[in-house]
Design an enzyme around this catalytic site. Structure first.
Site, PDB file in Angstrom:
ATOM      1  N   ASP A  73     -47.591  10.660  22.351  1.00  0.00           N
ATOM      2  CA  ASP A  73     -47.420  11.413  23.580  1.00  0.00           C
ATOM      3  C   ASP A  73     -48.356  12.615  23.643  1.00  0.00           C
ATOM      4  OD1 ASP A  73     -45.843  12.579  21.473  1.00  0.00           O
ATOM      5  OD2 ASP A  73     -44.820  13.817  22.963  1.00  0.00           O
ATOM      6  N   GLU A 132     -43.092  13.851  20.608  1.00  0.00           N
ATOM      7  CA  GLU A 132     -43.283  14.920  19.636  1.00  0.00           C
ATOM      8  C   GLU A 132     -43.515  16.263  20.312  1.00  0.00           C
ATOM      9  OE1 GLU A 132     -45.500  17.653  16.981  1.00  0.00           O
ATOM     10  OE2 GLU A 132     -46.171  16.784  18.875  1.00  0.00           O
TER      11      GLU A 132
END
Length: 365
Positions: A73, A132
Site C-alpha cells: 500500500d 501498513e
C-alpha cells in the site's frame, strides 16, 4: 489485469508497480497482479493468498531461511501516478511516483530476485502485505502474525523499507503518555478564585526541556533517544481560568529498553508531581523496539554483502514484529526515507540496481 514481468529490470518493475494505484484499503488490484506473477513466473514456491496479502515460500531443505517482506500500500496519491522517469545528469536516472520510495522499489527488488535466482543458498519466504501506512490495527503483517505465525519463521528478515541502500538495523521503540493537571475554573477577572491548570504544567515542561537524551551503542549501531512534548491542550474561553490541561509526551527509546522499562523511566521523571497529585499519568500508545541482532550469522552475512555499511534505524518499523519473535531483522531498500509520502517522491534508479545486486550476492554466496 495489469501484467508484471518479474524478470524485467527491477527499475521497470518498480514503475509497473507504481502504475497500479494501491492506497491503503485499496490493494486488491496490486495483490492480484503480484499473486498471478509469482504463480506464473517463479518455481518452487508455495503460494497463499489471504485477503490483500500474498505469501510465498520455498521448501528446498536449505540450512537457513530468509524472509523478504514488504507492504503493497501507499499513502494517498498526490498527482504522482503514473510514474515518470527523468535524466538526472551524471548521477543517472530518477524514477518519480507515489510509492517509488515507500516502498514499491523494495517490493520490485524482492519480486525480481524470486523469479531470477536459480539456486539461492537459503529457502525464501516472500510476504507482501496491506495497510501498513494506516492505523496499526489494520496492518496486514500484524494479521499474518496473529493468523499465520508459521509464515514469519526464519533465520533473518529483511524489510524493504527505504534506507537509501544502506542497512538500518533494528528500530526504536515508541511510547506516548498524557500528563494532565487539575485546576479550579474561575472568571479571569477574579483569577485568584481559581487554580490555573495550564500554569501547573510549567514544571512538566521544564523537566522536558532539561532532559538529557541517552545515546546507546548496540551491535555497533548508535541509537539516540528523544523525549518530546508533541501536543498541549488546555483552556476553555478567553475569560476563563482553565480547570484542566494536558501535555502529550512522546518517548523514542533505544531497543535495549522494554516498553515497561521505558514507561517506568518516564514516570520516574515526574514522580514528585504524580505523588503529590499535581499531575496524572496515562499511557496512550506504545510499541516495542527491535534489537539489531547483527551478531547473528545470517545478519552478519548480509552486512558483509553490503560492504559493511550499516546504521541504527530511527523510528519504528515492522522489524519489531520479527524481533519480538526472536528473528533478527533489518530495513534495507532503495530510496531516501525523507522523500517518502511527498508529492515529489522519487528514487535514484541506481539505488534499485545496487540493492538488487547486494541481495543477489547475499542470497547466492
Amino acid at each position: 489485469m495489469p501484467a508484471l514481468d518479474l524478470r524485467a529490470d527491477p527499475i521497470d518493475l518498480t514503475a509497473a508497480l507504481v502504475d497500479i494505484p494501491s492506497v491503503s484499503h485499496d490493494e486488491a488490484a496490486i495483490a492480484d497482479a503480484v499473486e498471478i506473477a509469482i504463480r506464473e513466473q517463479t518455481s518452487g514456491f508455495e503460494v497463499l493468498r489471504r485477503g490483500n496479502r500474498v505469501l510465498a515460500r520455498t521448501d528446498r531443505g536449505k540450512a537457513r531461511r530468509v524472509v523478504l517482506a514488504g507492504h503493497l500500500d501507499t499513502v494517498p496519491i498526490a498527482d504522482n501516478v503514473p510514474s515518470r522517469r527523468e535524466k538526472a545528469g551524471s548521477d543517472g536516472d530518477v524514477l518519480h511516483g507515489c510509492g517509488t520510495v515507500d516502498m514499491k522499489s523494495g517490493d520490485a527488488v524482492f519480486l525480481h530476485l524470486a523469479a531470477t535466482l536459480d539456486d539461492p543458498n537459503c529457502d525464501l519466504t516472500l510476504i507482501f502485505y496491506d495497510c501498513e501506512e494506516i492505523a496499526a490495527k489494520y496492518n496486514g503483517l500484524g494479521v499474518i502474525e496473529r493468523e499465520l505465525p508459521q509464515w514469519l519463521a526464519g533465520d533473518v528478515a529483511i524489510l524493504g523499507e527505504p534506507t537509501a541502500g544502506q542497512i538500518e538495523a533494528g528500530c526504536q521503540g515508541t511510547l506516548r503518555v498524557r500528563l494532565s493537571t487539575p485546576g479550579v475554573r474561575a472568571h479571569s477577572a477574579r483569577s485568584w478564585l481559581g487554580d490555573n491548570a495550564i500554569h501547573k504544567l510549567g514544571s512538566v515542561l521544564q523537566t522536558l526541556a532539561a532532559y538529557q537524551a541517552r545515546r546507546v551503542d548496540i551491535d555497533g549501531c548508535e541509537y539516540r533517544e528523544g523525549l518530546s512534548a508533541v501536543r498541549i491542550e488546555g483552556g476553555v474561553a478567553g475569560n476563563v481560568v482553565p480547570d484542566v490541561a494536558s501535555v502529550d509526551v512522546n518517548f523514542r527509546f533505544a531497543p535495549d529498553r522494554s516498553v515497561e522499562q521505558a514507561t517506568d523511566h518516564v514516570r520516574q521523571l515526574f514522580a514528585d508531581e504524580i505523588a503529590s497529585g499535581a499531575v496524572t499519568f496515562e499511557v496512550t500508545d506504545s510499541a516495542a523496539g527491535a534489537l539489531p541482532g547483527l551478531g547473528h550469522p545470517a545478519a552478519a552475512a548480509l552486512v558483509a554483502a553490503a560492504g559493511g555499511k550499516f546504521r541504527a534505524k530511527y523510528g519504528w518499523t515492522d522489524v519489531s514484529r520479527f524481533s519480538a519473535l526472536g528473528i533478527p531483522a533489518v530495513n534495507f531498500g532503495p530510496g531516501d526515507p525523507n522523500l517518502a509520502h511527498k508529492r515529489d517522491e522519487r528514487v535514484p534508479t541506481s539505488q534499485i540496481t545496487e540493492v538488487t545486486d547486494v541481495l543477489r550476492r547475499y542470497l547466492t554466496a
